[in-house]
Design a protein around this motif. Sequence first.
Motif, PDB file in Angstrom:
ATOM      1  N   LEU A 119      -8.872  -2.234  25.473  1.00  0.00           N
ATOM      2  CA  LEU A 119      -9.668  -0.815  25.394  1.00  0.00           C
ATOM      3  C   LEU A 119      -9.527   0.043  24.312  1.00  0.00           C
ATOM      4  CD1 LEU A 119      -9.192  -0.001  29.392  1.00  0.00           C
ATOM      5  CD2 LEU A 119     -11.146  -1.408  28.378  1.00  0.00           C
ATOM      6  N   ALA A 120      -8.872  -0.459  23.287  1.00  0.00           N
ATOM      7  CA  ALA A 120      -8.551   0.229  22.052  1.00  0.00           C
ATOM      8  C   ALA A 120      -9.750   0.779  21.396  1.00  0.00           C
ATOM      9  CB  ALA A 120      -7.550  -0.864  20.996  1.00  0.00           C
ATOM     10  N   PRO A 121     -10.729   0.207  21.309  1.00  0.00           N
ATOM     11  CA  PRO A 121     -12.077   0.718  20.859  1.00  0.00           C
ATOM     12  C   PRO A 121     -12.388   2.077  21.522  1.00  0.00           C
ATOM     13  CG  PRO A 121     -12.396  -1.342  20.987  1.00  0.00           C
ATOM     14  CD  PRO A 121     -11.327  -1.212  21.572  1.00  0.00           C
ATOM     15  N   GLN A 122     -12.391   1.994  22.881  1.00  0.00           N
ATOM     16  CA  GLN A 122     -12.882   3.123  23.823  1.00  0.00           C
ATOM     17  C   GLN A 122     -11.586   4.363  23.709  1.00  0.00           C
ATOM     18  OE1 GLN A 122     -13.108  -0.333  25.006  1.00  0.00           O
ATOM     19  NE2 GLN A 122     -15.277  -0.129  24.570  1.00  0.00           N
ATOM     20  N   LEU A 123     -10.725   3.952  23.616  1.00  0.00           N
ATOM     21  CA  LEU A 123      -9.429   4.961  23.591  1.00  0.00           C
ATOM     22  C   LEU A 123      -9.304   5.526  22.453  1.00  0.00           C
ATOM     23  CD1 LEU A 123      -6.447   2.970  25.563  1.00  0.00           C
ATOM     24  CD2 LEU A 123      -7.863   4.683  26.382  1.00  0.00           C
ATOM     25  N   ALA A 124      -9.578   5.134  21.142  1.00  0.00           N
ATOM     26  CA  ALA A 124      -9.789   5.409  19.822  1.00  0.00           C
ATOM     27  C   ALA A 124     -10.605   6.654  19.494  1.00  0.00           C
ATOM     28  CB  ALA A 124     -10.221   4.385  18.833  1.00  0.00           C
ATOM     29  N   ARG A 125     -11.496   6.844  20.690  1.00  0.00           N
ATOM     30  CA  ARG A 125     -12.631   8.135  20.762  1.00  0.00           C
ATOM     31  C   ARG A 125     -11.926   9.109  21.132  1.00  0.00           C
ATOM     32  NH1 ARG A 125     -16.596   4.771  24.010  1.00  0.00           N
ATOM     33  NH2 ARG A 125     -17.434   2.934  22.485  1.00  0.00           N
ATOM     34  N   TYR A 126     -10.841   9.132  21.580  1.00  0.00           N
ATOM     35  CA  TYR A 126     -10.171  10.260  22.055  1.00  0.00           C
ATOM     36  C   TYR A 126      -8.987  10.815  21.380  1.00  0.00           C
ATOM     37  CZ  TYR A 126     -12.772   9.080  26.319  1.00  0.00           C
ATOM     38  OH  TYR A 126     -13.794   8.886  27.363  1.00  0.00           O
ATOM     39  N   PRO A 127      -9.033  12.029  20.944  1.00  0.00           N
ATOM     40  CA  PRO A 127      -8.010  12.197  19.773  1.00  0.00           C
ATOM     41  C   PRO A 127      -6.731  12.607  20.433  1.00  0.00           C
ATOM     42  CG  PRO A 127      -9.614  14.198  20.160  1.00  0.00           C
ATOM     43  CD  PRO A 127     -10.102  13.128  20.966  1.00  0.00           C
ATOM     44  N   ASN A 128      -6.559  12.845  21.826  1.00  0.00           N
ATOM     45  CA  ASN A 128      -5.280  13.295  22.228  1.00  0.00           C
ATOM     46  C   ASN A 128      -5.204  12.124  23.606  1.00  0.00           C
ATOM     47  OD1 ASN A 128      -4.709  15.680  21.105  1.00  0.00           O
ATOM     48  ND2 ASN A 128      -6.852  16.565  22.227  1.00  0.00           N
ATOM     49  N   ARG A 129      -3.996  11.567  23.527  1.00  0.00           N
ATOM     50  CA  ARG A 129      -3.729  10.576  24.339  1.00  0.00           C
ATOM     51  C   ARG A 129      -2.156  10.476  24.834  1.00  0.00           C
ATOM     52  NH1 ARG A 129      -6.477   7.504  20.547  1.00  0.00           N
ATOM     53  NH2 ARG A 129      -4.806   6.331  19.632  1.00  0.00           N
ATOM     54  N   LEU A 130      -1.886   9.961  25.844  1.00  0.00           N
ATOM     55  CA  LEU A 130      -0.464   9.725  26.457  1.00  0.00           C
ATOM     56  C   LEU A 130      -0.663   8.479  27.013  1.00  0.00           C
ATOM     57  CD1 LEU A 130       0.628  12.792  28.316  1.00  0.00           C
ATOM     58  CD2 LEU A 130       1.297  12.142  26.250  1.00  0.00           C
ATOM     59  N   GLU A 131       0.381   7.353  26.327  1.00  0.00           N
ATOM     60  CA  GLU A 131       0.311   5.911  26.803  1.00  0.00           C
ATOM     61  C   GLU A 131       1.475   5.482  27.001  1.00  0.00           C
ATOM     62  OE1 GLU A 131      -2.183   3.456  24.164  1.00  0.00           O
ATOM     63  OE2 GLU A 131      -2.952   4.957  22.999  1.00  0.00           O
ATOM     64  N   ARG A 132       1.621   4.753  28.193  1.00  0.00           N
ATOM     65  CA  ARG A 132       2.855   4.257  28.860  1.00  0.00           C
ATOM     66  C   ARG A 132       2.482   2.641  29.258  1.00  0.00           C
ATOM     67  NH1 ARG A 132       8.109   5.816  30.050  1.00  0.00           N
ATOM     68  NH2 ARG A 132       7.759   6.957  28.186  1.00  0.00           N
ATOM     69  N   PRO A 133       2.023   1.747  28.563  1.00  0.00           N
ATOM     70  CA  PRO A 133       1.588   0.432  28.953  1.00  0.00           C
ATOM     71  C   PRO A 133       2.985  -0.262  29.494  1.00  0.00           C
ATOM     72  CG  PRO A 133       1.692   0.287  26.716  1.00  0.00           C
ATOM     73  CD  PRO A 133       1.924   2.033  27.039  1.00  0.00           C
ATOM     74  N   LEU A 134       3.023  -0.925  30.764  1.00  0.00           N
ATOM     75  CA  LEU A 134       4.083  -1.480  31.440  1.00  0.00           C
ATOM     76  C   LEU A 134       3.493  -2.735  32.055  1.00  0.00           C
ATOM     77  CD1 LEU A 134       6.070   1.567  33.143  1.00  0.00           C
ATOM     78  CD2 LEU A 134       6.530   0.359  30.973  1.00  0.00           C
ATOM     79  N   GLY A 135       4.262  -3.698  32.219  1.00  0.00           N
ATOM     80  CA  GLY A 135       3.933  -4.975  32.968  1.00  0.00           C
ATOM     81  C   GLY A 135       4.246  -4.932  34.651  1.00  0.00           C
ATOM     82  N   ASN A 136       4.655  -3.772  35.022  1.00  0.00           N
ATOM     83  CA  ASN A 136       4.971  -3.887  36.543  1.00  0.00           C
ATOM     84  C   ASN A 136       4.067  -3.197  37.350  1.00  0.00           C
ATOM     85  OD1 ASN A 136       5.204  -1.251  35.831  1.00  0.00           O
ATOM     86  ND2 ASN A 136       7.331  -0.854  36.333  1.00  0.00           N
ATOM     87  N   THR A 137       2.891  -3.075  36.806  1.00  0.00           N
ATOM     88  CA  THR A 137       1.566  -2.635  37.692  1.00  0.00           C
ATOM     89  C   THR A 137       1.597  -0.841  37.854  1.00  0.00           C
ATOM     90  OG1 THR A 137       2.546  -2.562  39.903  1.00  0.00           O
ATOM     91  CG2 THR A 137       1.410  -4.649  39.041  1.00  0.00           C
ATOM     92  N   TYR A 138       2.598  -0.266  37.010  1.00  0.00           N
ATOM     93  CA  TYR A 138       2.570   1.303  37.060  1.00  0.00           C
ATOM     94  C   TYR A 138       2.544   1.726  35.690  1.00  0.00           C
ATOM     95  CZ  TYR A 138       3.785   0.543  41.797  1.00  0.00           C
ATOM     96  OH  TYR A 138       3.885   0.060  43.219  1.00  0.00           O
ATOM     97  N   GLY A 139       2.077   1.049  34.809  1.00  0.00           N
ATOM     98  CA  GLY A 139       1.579   1.573  33.405  1.00  0.00           C
ATOM     99  C   GLY A 139       0.469   2.434  33.704  1.00  0.00           C
ATOM    100  N   MET A 140       0.491   3.609  32.509  1.00  0.00           N
ATOM    101  CA  MET A 140      -0.595   4.627  32.815  1.00  0.00           C
ATOM    102  C   MET A 140      -1.285   4.871  31.356  1.00  0.00           C
ATOM    103  SD  MET A 140       0.927   7.321  35.415  1.00  0.00           S
ATOM    104  CE  MET A 140      -0.715   8.269  35.795  1.00  0.00           C
ATOM    105  N   ILE A 141      -2.347   5.259  31.313  1.00  0.00           N
ATOM    106  CA  ILE A 141      -2.990   5.676  30.100  1.00  0.00           C
ATOM    107  C   ILE A 141      -3.772   7.143  30.198  1.00  0.00           C
ATOM    108  CG2 ILE A 141      -4.541   5.290  27.902  1.00  0.00           C
ATOM    109  CD1 ILE A 141      -3.853   2.391  28.086  1.00  0.00           C
ATOM    110  N   LEU A 142      -3.480   8.145  29.623  1.00  0.00           N
ATOM    111  CA  LEU A 142      -4.334   9.227  29.741  1.00  0.00           C
ATOM    112  C   LEU A 142      -4.940   9.640  28.580  1.00  0.00           C
ATOM    113  CD1 LEU A 142      -5.116  12.081  31.231  1.00  0.00           C
ATOM    114  CD2 LEU A 142      -3.014  12.849  30.329  1.00  0.00           C
ATOM    115  N   ALA A 143      -6.180   9.686  28.518  1.00  0.00           N
ATOM    116  CA  ALA A 143      -6.891   9.948  26.916  1.00  0.00           C
ATOM    117  C   ALA A 143      -7.848  11.155  27.419  1.00  0.00           C
ATOM    118  CB  ALA A 143      -7.456   8.755  26.608  1.00  0.00           C
TER     119      ALA A 143
END
Length: 353
Positions: free
Chosen positions: A145-169
């Motif tokens: 989803l990098a192309p979609q996320l790149a449209r947002y100037p402000n982001r918080l990202e914590r990708p995790l492999g335990n099903t509890y990762g989060m991205i706020l854009a």
Amino acid sequence: MRILVYLVRAFAGLLILVTALSIVESNEWWIRIWDFPRVQILVALLLAGGVTLWLDRRLGRWIGLCCAIAAGWQLYRIYPYTPLARTELAFAKAGSASPERCFSILSLNVLESNHDYRRTAQLIDRVRPDLLLLMETDKRWAAALAPQLARYPNRLERPLGNTYGMILATRLPMRDASIETIAEKNTPSMHAELTAGDPFRLIALHPRPPLPGQDTEARDAEIAIAARRAARTRLPVLAIGDFNDVAWSHTSQLFKRVGGYLDPRIGRGTFATFPARTPLLGWPLDHMFVTPEFAVRDLAVLEDVGSDHLPVHARLCLTGRPADSKRPEPVSPEDRRDVKEVLQEYREKQRRP
């Protein structure tokens, strides 16, 4: 016929038992899971009671009565989330607020094991929300989803492999943003001050659900702590996310009262989001609570995009209290005591070896 009667008795008895268990105030997972399927249990109780009255001449009347009492309790718990109840939050009309004070939201638990990235990307491209919250996001989801996320100037990202990762854009101005672990390790929540004409606080949560061997102390503590934070801030507050808890549970209702929130679903429907492929048999796990300074222009559950959750889309405006909205329920001494008990149980569990 006799075997059928015994089977119906057993089925009715099981439904009555799980209804009774759902009344028990306990954090045990095998008790708390019965908060979720209240609609389904209600329908099953009505069917079981009717069939028992028809087939069972000996005990049918008594079993039917018990089923009716249990069904009444289930209906009492879910009634606010039916169109029969009075709405709690008035929906704002278009043009009631200036455009800079309005924004759109898209919230979705993507399902980490779902590799159909294209459908979620297309949804984001079509909806183009001002505020995007994605849950269960690992590094593969972040890359896809990098192309979609790149449209947002402000982001918080914590990708995790335990099903509890989060991205706020978001396109909204953002400050004082943080990723925190409130209650349970590797289970992040996100917090930020955003601006839509005026500033407001955002709380994004995705605590862990009740599962075999996993009780709800940490989940309930995270929800309770977030509610107390909302109550202490002087800014309007928006809380969104997959709470892994249904809207009508004691914990969600406690969160709502302590945080001073209103729920736009009350009087309109359950807005069930899980499981995605059978929404008529599902329950509302994905939430959006707002303090009275917000007006909701619209709220909808969108189409299946390959996850086990359905997306939630809303348009909000910071307009102050709508004239015909209810006031938030007051916080009672019992609510304060319940919050203290939730936090005490969590601390005690943390101290156990």
